[in-house]
Write an enzyme that holds these catalytic residues in place. Sequence first.
Site, mmCIF file in Angstrom:
data_model
loop_
_atom_site.group_PDB
_atom_site.id
_atom_site.type_symbol
_atom_site.label_atom_id
_atom_site.label_comp_id
_atom_site.label_asym_id
_atom_site.label_seq_id
_atom_site.Cartn_x
_atom_site.Cartn_y
_atom_site.Cartn_z
ATOM 1 C CD GLU A 200 64.089 73.599 47.398
ATOM 2 O OE1 GLU A 200 65.265 73.583 46.982
ATOM 3 O OE2 GLU A 200 63.400 74.630 47.440
ATOM 4 C CD GLU A 285 62.274 77.438 50.072
ATOM 5 O OE1 GLU A 285 62.528 76.514 50.878
ATOM 6 O OE2 GLU A 285 63.109 77.877 49.255
#
Length: 833
Positions: A200, A285
């Site tokens: 991320e 994810e």
Amino acid sequence: MPVRTHPHPVGMRAPRLWAAALAVVGLCLALVTGVAPGRAHAATATAISVDGNSQGRTFDGVGAISGGGGNTRLLVDYPEPRRSQILDYLFKPGYGASLQILKVEIGGDTNTTDGAESSIEHSPGTINCNNGYEWWLMRQAKQRNPHIKLYGLAWGAPGFLGGHDFWSTTSPSTVDYLMNWLDCAKQHNFTIDYLGGWNERYDRAKSPAWYEALHAALAKHGYATKVVGADNDWAIADDIASDSALSSAVDIVGAHYVCGYRSSQTNCSSTANAQASGKQLWASENGSDDADAGAMAMARGINHGYLDAKLTAYINWPLVASISPNLDYNGVGLVQANQPWSGAYNVGRSTWTMAQTSQFTSPGWKYLDTSSGYLGGNRAGGSYVSYAAPDKSAWSTVFETMDATADQTVSLSVTGGLPGGTLHVWTTDQNAGQPRMVAAPDLSATGGTYQLTLQPKHLYTVTTTTGQAPGTVTGPQRTPQPLPYSDSFAGYPSGAEAKYFAGMNGAFEAAPCGGGRSGQCLRQMTTTPPIQWTNETANQPYTTMGDVNWSDYTVSTDVLLERSGGAADLLGHVGWQKQNNNGLNAYHLTLDTTGTWALQKSDQSWNFTTLSKASGKIAKVHGTDTWHKLSLTFQGSTITAKIDGTQVASVTDTSYGAGQIGLGTVWDTKTHGYYGVQYSNLSVTPGTAPSLKGTYNLVNVNSGMLLDAADEGTSDGTPIIQWPANGGANQKWTLTANADGYYTITNVGSDKTLDVPAETMLPGTQLDLWGANGGTNQQWAVTPSTNGAYTIESRNSGHLVDVSGASTSQNTPVIQWNPNGGSNQQWKLVKAG
């Protein structure tokens, strides 16, 4: 007393097992006849041609993530055969979730949501390929499914890499570190199929060059591992469109929460550049949802991700909820397993949602685009996605009707070289109290078509595959972690974590003792502040263990300080930890090398307060490499601290009434606490717990209202609400302890017990009254929390008694919900006459 109405009628309901049996009979009747008893038919009918000649992308699989928060930590310590049962539910083909991709964290000794995972290289140049439990997990997965794909990703990294810059390519860089990690994987005989960058995180100025360096390093080291970029959003796809070197370096574009973060996953999206990139597109994810409550969102997301965005892999975060209940994502995963001492676990609804795809497909199969879509052309009715083997020898179609409100009929025809004949049907009913995937009657064609009636909130898979044997084994009941507990730490091999301990920052591992003591001790190993993933203001190392319901006890340990100016930290009554390690409710007894000590409490913003007259200096404590004993005793509201057997403080404080124990170091501006401290001879002994036997009003701390049996109901099934105090017997409750330390909570007005309907694990379920039956859904742990209040935890689920939505309105349902530290989960016990 005012007359009240309630949204759920109060009355008798059928015995629970009989009701469940009736539901199964009704399901079978519906599948055989196309008619659901007592349910109106929808006008919607969908005709589907399952065409083997259809175009479609290649299916890469469904999977889950171990990491991004130490979420698998407690699973390692489960006793057999319970541990193997859980692993079978996760990885064994045709049994449970049947995962096709396992994504693991590449440890960096830093908190990555709800814990820290060990690095292979705590200090520059010292590599231990056995550090951490992900190697063990990958081995377990491969033993059960040799075809499972392995995927590595870093959330944080050792701080000495790249000048503390993850994206730097200056040696030693994180690229070098990842090559070392792949070399370790090779030592373990693992082939890592996929490798990501920094979870991320994507810096458009620095990241492209880093991915190009990673691609070059993989080639140089002879690894065929595919690169996934950027485990963030779709921005990397825009750069790929204009940067041919980056395009060559990245094999798969992976984005997170493409159907929305913790959403219903109704609408999923990718970008035009992503779809035009020529790369496989992954939901690398997704999830972050409760193992039970998130199942319906997952059902939509797996199907809608391909229909809306051409996503060919769906990877759930996390794999398993094996963290303690005082952490933010405590119920999130496919299986809930946070009591290794009891062996208790729960196979979540999400396991069976994933099984409806994974047990009937394989990576390398093809999506059939013309045989996939929304039922009746409207996503509100549900969706279907079809898959076929590359040689057309088998096919499956997965249906979900999560938003449907009535039955609907589908007719299927088979063409394009796919097999017909008898079709097998498997289904999961998300309406059920404890659903599992079960076989339904086979389908036979009439006039070349197969007819199937789909009920609302169900998953169905129609398939030509065979060999599925879904597991039915269940775990034992939950129990408190017993006291006394002790661990000398002497019996672990170097590099191992201590049983039941879960590191929150740093790395606490077995190592040879110092200070003239022989054998092994537990040592904080990380010597440089890591490259963090979280944003906490104080990121000092500490590790926790134990039962969050421990209240009256003494914890002691021997400590040795290796660094002048360093300080050891013994924690007690460790309670709620704010998300991403941004604070912790706990008491701390600290001692440094000058003999300076303090008894403090910390809060969820990492504010530390020294308790009244609880600090000082001990002259005989001086220097490094000497052993000292710290102890904390909690008895009621009294906290007593001792150093080397001498009492240094006794104070009264009610901030935190119960919790785990912990070991740590003390933060400073230079090292952040990343220095060597050793621990030995841990002991936790019980105090004297007060009896709560008696009759009480249970007053919610958030609203000030009372736990109430609605409308003064006395029947089985009477719903529980909050209501202002009125003196009624329906607001009085008698607590009676059993031999295990749990309580039954009996309503005085009805003589019936506080109960979780149908023994469901589903958070959000409204509690009710029911005749006493001895079930774990009628047993409660009543535990001191803060300032004289208590939490009330279901033995069945581990969820807490909670006022829905933290509402302060009367008539609000009282439900079970995952622990969250809120005042709406805290109750004052006020003696009732």
